[in-house]
Design a protein around this motif. Sequence first.
Motif, mmCIF file in Angstrom:
data_model
loop_
_atom_site.group_PDB
_atom_site.id
_atom_site.type_symbol
_atom_site.label_atom_id
_atom_site.label_comp_id
_atom_site.label_asym_id
_atom_site.label_seq_id
_atom_site.Cartn_x
_atom_site.Cartn_y
_atom_site.Cartn_z
ATOM 1 N N LEU A 114 33.672 37.339 71.912
ATOM 2 C CA LEU A 114 33.469 38.773 71.673
ATOM 3 C C LEU A 114 34.567 39.589 72.341
ATOM 4 O O LEU A 114 35.193 40.451 71.700
ATOM 5 C CB LEU A 114 32.096 39.211 72.188
ATOM 6 C CG LEU A 114 31.821 40.719 72.176
ATOM 7 C CD1 LEU A 114 31.747 41.240 70.747
ATOM 8 C CD2 LEU A 114 30.545 41.039 72.924
ATOM 9 N N ILE A 115 34.822 39.343 73.619
ATOM 10 C CA ILE A 115 35.840 40.097 74.348
ATOM 11 C C ILE A 115 37.230 39.818 73.778
ATOM 12 O O ILE A 115 38.030 40.742 73.587
ATOM 13 C CB ILE A 115 35.797 39.768 75.858
ATOM 14 C CG1 ILE A 115 34.443 40.168 76.466
ATOM 15 C CG2 ILE A 115 36.939 40.443 76.609
ATOM 16 C CD1 ILE A 115 34.123 41.638 76.406
ATOM 17 N N ALA A 116 37.519 38.559 73.451
ATOM 18 C CA ALA A 116 38.822 38.210 72.881
ATOM 19 C C ALA A 116 39.029 38.911 71.541
ATOM 20 O O ALA A 116 40.116 39.441 71.271
ATOM 21 C CB ALA A 116 38.938 36.699 72.719
ATOM 22 N N ALA A 117 38.001 38.924 70.696
ATOM 23 C CA ALA A 117 38.113 39.579 69.391
ATOM 24 C C ALA A 117 38.301 41.080 69.552
ATOM 25 O O ALA A 117 39.101 41.701 68.842
ATOM 26 C CB ALA A 117 36.877 39.285 68.554
ATOM 27 N N GLN A 118 37.579 41.675 70.506
ATOM 28 C CA GLN A 118 37.708 43.118 70.742
ATOM 29 C C GLN A 118 39.117 43.452 71.222
ATOM 30 O O GLN A 118 39.728 44.420 70.760
ATOM 31 C CB GLN A 118 36.651 43.583 71.758
ATOM 32 C CG GLN A 118 36.526 45.080 71.901
ATOM 33 C CD GLN A 118 37.510 45.673 72.898
ATOM 34 O OE1 GLN A 118 37.957 44.993 73.813
ATOM 35 N NE2 GLN A 118 37.859 46.924 72.694
ATOM 36 N N GLN A 119 39.654 42.657 72.143
ATOM 37 C CA GLN A 119 40.993 42.910 72.670
ATOM 38 C C GLN A 119 42.063 42.720 71.601
ATOM 39 O O GLN A 119 43.095 43.375 71.630
ATOM 40 C CB GLN A 119 41.265 42.010 73.872
ATOM 41 C CG GLN A 119 40.455 42.415 75.089
ATOM 42 C CD GLN A 119 40.624 41.457 76.254
ATOM 43 O OE1 GLN A 119 41.133 40.345 76.103
ATOM 44 N NE2 GLN A 119 40.178 41.884 77.429
ATOM 45 N N ALA A 120 41.800 41.829 70.648
ATOM 46 C CA ALA A 120 42.756 41.600 69.549
ATOM 47 C C ALA A 120 42.574 42.611 68.421
ATOM 48 O O ALA A 120 43.318 42.583 67.444
ATOM 49 C CB ALA A 120 42.596 40.187 69.015
ATOM 50 N N GLY A 121 41.584 43.487 68.537
ATOM 51 C CA GLY A 121 41.323 44.454 67.479
ATOM 52 C C GLY A 121 40.673 43.843 66.253
ATOM 53 O O GLY A 121 40.743 44.403 65.159
ATOM 54 N N GLU A 122 40.027 42.684 66.408
ATOM 55 C CA GLU A 122 39.420 41.966 65.288
ATOM 56 C C GLU A 122 37.936 41.706 65.553
ATOM 57 O O GLU A 122 37.427 40.622 65.255
ATOM 58 C CB GLU A 122 40.149 40.632 65.056
ATOM 59 C CG GLU A 122 41.633 40.747 64.808
ATOM 60 C CD GLU A 122 41.966 41.400 63.478
ATOM 61 O OE1 GLU A 122 41.080 41.490 62.609
ATOM 62 O OE2 GLU A 122 43.125 41.816 63.310
ATOM 63 N N LEU A 123 37.248 42.680 66.089
ATOM 64 C CA LEU A 123 35.840 42.504 66.438
ATOM 65 C C LEU A 123 35.007 42.097 65.229
ATOM 66 O O LEU A 123 34.087 41.293 65.342
ATOM 67 C CB LEU A 123 35.292 43.789 67.065
ATOM 68 C CG LEU A 123 33.874 43.738 67.605
ATOM 69 C CD1 LEU A 123 33.720 42.654 68.660
ATOM 70 C CD2 LEU A 123 33.477 45.090 68.171
ATOM 71 N N TRP A 124 35.341 42.621 64.081
ATOM 72 C CA TRP A 124 34.602 42.304 62.858
ATOM 73 C C TRP A 124 34.581 40.805 62.584
ATOM 74 O O TRP A 124 33.618 40.271 62.043
ATOM 75 C CB TRP A 124 35.209 43.044 61.655
ATOM 76 C CG TRP A 124 36.582 42.545 61.317
ATOM 77 C CD1 TRP A 124 37.773 42.981 61.806
ATOM 78 C CD2 TRP A 124 36.895 41.458 60.446
ATOM 79 N NE1 TRP A 124 38.817 42.254 61.292
ATOM 80 C CE2 TRP A 124 38.306 41.308 60.454
ATOM 81 C CE3 TRP A 124 36.138 40.595 59.660
ATOM 82 C CZ2 TRP A 124 38.962 40.334 59.698
ATOM 83 C CZ3 TRP A 124 36.795 39.628 58.909
ATOM 84 C CH2 TRP A 124 38.189 39.508 58.928
ATOM 85 N N LEU A 125 35.661 40.107 62.975
ATOM 86 C CA LEU A 125 35.745 38.674 62.733
ATOM 87 C C LEU A 125 34.691 37.922 63.548
ATOM 88 O O LEU A 125 34.009 37.033 63.033
ATOM 89 C CB LEU A 125 37.147 38.187 63.083
ATOM 90 C CG LEU A 125 37.537 36.791 62.629
ATOM 91 C CD1 LEU A 125 37.407 36.639 61.126
ATOM 92 C CD2 LEU A 125 38.970 36.485 63.069
ATOM 93 N N PHE A 126 34.540 38.289 64.814
ATOM 94 C CA PHE A 126 33.515 37.666 65.650
ATOM 95 C C PHE A 126 32.123 37.978 65.113
ATOM 96 O O PHE A 126 31.255 37.102 65.069
ATOM 97 C CB PHE A 126 33.624 38.136 67.098
ATOM 98 C CG PHE A 126 32.455 37.693 67.924
ATOM 99 C CD1 PHE A 126 32.379 36.394 68.385
ATOM 100 C CD2 PHE A 126 31.402 38.555 68.186
ATOM 101 C CE1 PHE A 126 31.281 35.964 69.118
ATOM 102 C CE2 PHE A 126 30.306 38.139 68.916
ATOM 103 C CZ PHE A 126 30.241 36.842 69.386
#
Length: 196
Positions: free
Chosen positions: A143-155
Amino acid sequence: MFVTGGTMVANYVWLTGLPNLANSAFHENATAVFGVTTIFMFIMVAVGPLFGYLADHFGSPTTYLTLRVLLVPAYFLVLLYAQPGIGMFAVVMLVGGLFLAFNQTLFNYITATLMPPEIRTTGVAVGYGTAVTAFGGTASYLLIAAQQAGELWLFLTYGAFVCALSVVIYVWALRRGQVVRESPVQPAAEEAAAIE
């Protein structure tokens, strides 16, 4: 594994991931984050008996499937918390978390019905431990990695997919007759006599 995994991803998103996101990425007031999380925990406790009653009244397969299907879109409520704001954090935690609470009520019982009695304890333990490690243990990090990458939707899509897959697998097991249907509980005296 997937019945447990679908709940565990959501569990770690709401209980660990979102509070960490609020504190570390958005620098929300830590006391407010803790307060919202505490309210969420009280809600989880309160809804347990209600959905236990619904499962007893309408049947656990129907109740489980309905609540699990509702959890799939609930994941995407997290997208509303895209920038700092304790109000939106509270909305996502309490509204989205309600769907998690619904699912927390039944998943342990449902996993037990997927195991034949002679291996039930071992089967549930192995499935639960594996799912918590594979799905729950990685959820906060992802979750945190996806948020930091700007790809929260993917998680969130991943979490929703695990839930949807658990529905498909459970329906498949129901149709194959692989869900153990429990008989009503015997009164204590009859049960004791049956054991003797």
